[in-house]
Write a protein that holds these residues in place. Structure first.
Motif, PDB file in Angstrom:
ATOM      1  N   TYR A 104       3.280 -15.616  21.664  1.00 18.98           N
ATOM      2  CA  TYR A 104       2.434 -16.473  21.012  1.00 18.98           C
ATOM      3  C   TYR A 104       2.392 -17.797  21.939  1.00 18.98           C
ATOM      4  O   TYR A 104       1.402 -18.518  22.105  1.00 18.98           O
ATOM      5  CB  TYR A 104       3.297 -17.048  19.882  1.00 18.98           C
ATOM      6  CG  TYR A 104       2.713 -18.441  19.410  1.00 18.98           C
ATOM      7  CD1 TYR A 104       1.584 -18.314  18.426  1.00 18.98           C
ATOM      8  CD2 TYR A 104       3.274 -19.586  19.488  1.00 18.98           C
ATOM      9  CE1 TYR A 104       1.101 -19.708  18.025  1.00 18.98           C
ATOM     10  CE2 TYR A 104       2.794 -20.898  18.953  1.00 18.98           C
ATOM     11  CZ  TYR A 104       1.736 -20.804  18.240  1.00 18.98           C
ATOM     12  OH  TYR A 104       1.285 -21.837  17.646  1.00 18.98           O
ATOM     13  N   MET A 105       3.504 -17.998  22.753  1.00 20.67           N
ATOM     14  CA  MET A 105       3.212 -19.397  23.891  1.00 20.67           C
ATOM     15  C   MET A 105       2.264 -18.748  24.906  1.00 20.67           C
ATOM     16  O   MET A 105       1.636 -19.728  25.477  1.00 20.67           O
ATOM     17  CB  MET A 105       4.590 -19.404  24.331  1.00 20.67           C
ATOM     18  CG  MET A 105       5.611 -19.898  23.365  1.00 20.67           C
ATOM     19  SD  MET A 105       5.145 -21.239  22.536  1.00 20.67           S
ATOM     20  CE  MET A 105       4.987 -22.621  23.898  1.00 20.67           C
ATOM     21  N   ILE A 106       2.259 -17.524  25.430  1.00 19.93           N
ATOM     22  CA  ILE A 106       1.377 -17.225  26.365  1.00 19.93           C
ATOM     23  C   ILE A 106      -0.209 -17.574  25.659  1.00 19.93           C
ATOM     24  O   ILE A 106      -0.801 -17.813  26.613  1.00 19.93           O
ATOM     25  CB  ILE A 106       1.311 -15.700  26.670  1.00 19.93           C
ATOM     26  CG1 ILE A 106       2.691 -15.615  27.525  1.00 19.93           C
ATOM     27  CG2 ILE A 106       0.031 -15.404  27.572  1.00 19.93           C
ATOM     28  CD1 ILE A 106       2.955 -14.124  27.793  1.00 19.93           C
ATOM     29  N   CYS A 107      -0.563 -17.110  24.456  1.00 21.25           N
ATOM     30  CA  CYS A 107      -1.813 -17.234  23.771  1.00 21.25           C
ATOM     31  C   CYS A 107      -1.970 -18.747  23.878  1.00 21.25           C
ATOM     32  O   CYS A 107      -3.223 -19.056  24.049  1.00 21.25           O
ATOM     33  CB  CYS A 107      -1.855 -16.579  22.555  1.00 21.25           C
ATOM     34  SG  CYS A 107      -1.745 -14.695  22.519  1.00 21.25           S
ATOM     35  N   LYS A 108      -0.997 -19.686  23.447  1.00 23.38           N
ATOM     36  CA  LYS A 108      -1.240 -20.937  23.461  1.00 23.38           C
ATOM     37  C   LYS A 108      -1.486 -21.531  24.444  1.00 23.38           C
ATOM     38  O   LYS A 108      -2.458 -22.454  24.538  1.00 23.38           O
ATOM     39  CB  LYS A 108       0.125 -21.502  22.575  1.00 23.38           C
ATOM     40  CG  LYS A 108      -0.038 -23.005  22.316  1.00 23.38           C
ATOM     41  CD  LYS A 108      -0.839 -23.057  20.855  1.00 23.38           C
ATOM     42  CE  LYS A 108      -0.963 -24.461  20.334  1.00 23.38           C
ATOM     43  NZ  LYS A 108      -1.677 -24.489  19.221  1.00 23.38           N
TER      44      LYS A 108
END
Length: 388
Positions: A104-108
């Motif tokens: 999720y942090m990568i996508c964010k």
């Protein structure tokens, strides 16, 4: 005079007296002998369940845990569950949530300061190009495979069928070769067995799925679904200009067929899950665009718990799956199926022919039942178990 009248009353003979005695005895007995099932409710329920399992065979669980996952377990299985619950499950839960938060942090980060692609009532980040899209796709594929490994799928057997000189699919290879494909398929079609199907397809091709509108608003999963390019179903929409999910899917499939940089669609034409041994009738949504399709067959061999998500609650199935030390998955990739002109003109024929091919190559049994019958079966099972 009275004594003479009493003497005139006929006295029953010994045979008549015996008949009267037998008659009085028979009057105390039921007229009909009770049926064995009615006197034994458990036997009646077992017979009814057996009849249901014959009628709705595509949804029947045949693993150790039994119907609805409520079967009587042997002591060895109970001991293994107890050990896994206090050792394996906590580790898998913590690591699994950590992987999801990390992705999720990568996508964010990759979608920061980027506006999503909007069309009608859909929005996604799958049409984003450059290094951001590359990072999202490659990290998503890798972490999906790590998640499967974490769930016990240490080895996944993948087989790619290639046609021989006569056009028969007799040759198998373990390496994927797409150099001879003259056209790119617009959609991947697969049989649907479990929620694990999504993780595998994310790890192999990172396609776009069809999901409920509410998924886009979920924490963590919502952004990930937009990066996948999911097409959201919104049945409550009543606007006259709304094309519906079928129209959006058709456009996305045609776009993926024409443009290699566009996200490819992934559809489960059965519309619901089975126990993995059957193939339900196909819906025509994946075949309306008249584009080539890529058939994929998933099988989950098992010894204790079947990874098939059918006739069991989601929470119960996830817990049992986390308790499994090892799980197995076998995947068969068929060649791209190019429709004939007749199949392009008749999507139903196109869907039926692809379904028959997948059933033949995957050794699956064709079934004529669908989602309505599945709901009837589940309702009947819940009724039986609630009465006990």
């Amino acid at each position: 005079m009275e004594s003479e009248l009493k003497d005139l009353k006929p006295k029953p003979t010994s045979q008549q007296q015996q008949a009267i005695d037998e008659g009085s005895t028979k009057d105390d007995r039921p007229l009909l002998k009770p049926d064995d099932h009615s006197s034994n409710p458990n036997a009646k329920s077992a017979a009814n369940i057996e009849e249901l399992e014959k009628k709705y065979a595509a949804y029947v669980r045949r693993d150790v845990y039994g119907t609805l996952g409520c079967g009587e377990l042997p002591w060895t299985e109970k001991i293994l569950l107890g050990i896994a619950l206090v050792t394996l499950v906590p580790i898998r839960v913590v690591l699994g949530l950590s992987l999801m938060v990390f992705y999720y942090m990568i996508c964010k980060v990759c979608t920061l300061f980027s506006a999503p692609h909007r069309e009608e009532e859909q929005e996604d980040y799958a049409h984003m190009g450059g290094w951001r899209r590359t990072v999202i796709v490659q990290s998503g594929r890798f972490l999906s495979r790590v998640m499967l490994f974490l769930l016990g799928f240490y080895w996944i057997k993948e087989t790619y069928r290639i046609p021989d000189a006569d056009g028969n699919l007799n040759t198998e290879t373990e390496s994927k070769d797409t150099s001879e494909e003259p056209e790119r398929p617009g959609v991947i079609v697969s049989n649907h067995v479990s929620y694990l199907d999504i993780l595998y397809h994310m790890s192999s091709s990172f396609p776009s799925f069809v999901a409920k509108r509410s998924v886009a608003k979920l924490p963590l999963v919502g952004l990930i679904s937009k990066c996948l390019g999911c097409v959201y179903v919104q049945r409550e929409s009543k606007s006259s200009d709304f094309k519906g999910v079928s129209g959006v899917v058709t456009e996305r499939v045609q776009e993926a067929h024409r443009n290699k940089s566009a996200p490819i669609m992934m559809l489960f034409p059965e519309g619901t899950t089975t126990n993995g041994d059957y193939l339900l009738p196909f819906k025509t949504g994946a075949f309306l665009p008249k584009a080539p399709v890529l058939p994929v067959i998933l099988r989950y061999p098992y010894q204790r718990l079947s990874p098939a998500w059918d006739s069991i609650s989601g929470v119960r199935h996830v817990i049992f799956l986390l308790c499994q030390f090892v799980n197995y998955l076998e995947v068969t990739w068929l060649p791209v199926y190019y429709p004939s002109q007749q199949e392009k003109d008749d999507p139903k024929l196109y869907a039926d022919n692809v379904r028959k091919l997948m059933a033949h190559e995957g050794n699956l049994i064709l079934s004529d039942i669908g989602l309505p019958e599945k709901r009837i079966y589940h309702a009947a099972l819940n009724g039986f178990f609630c009465q006990q």
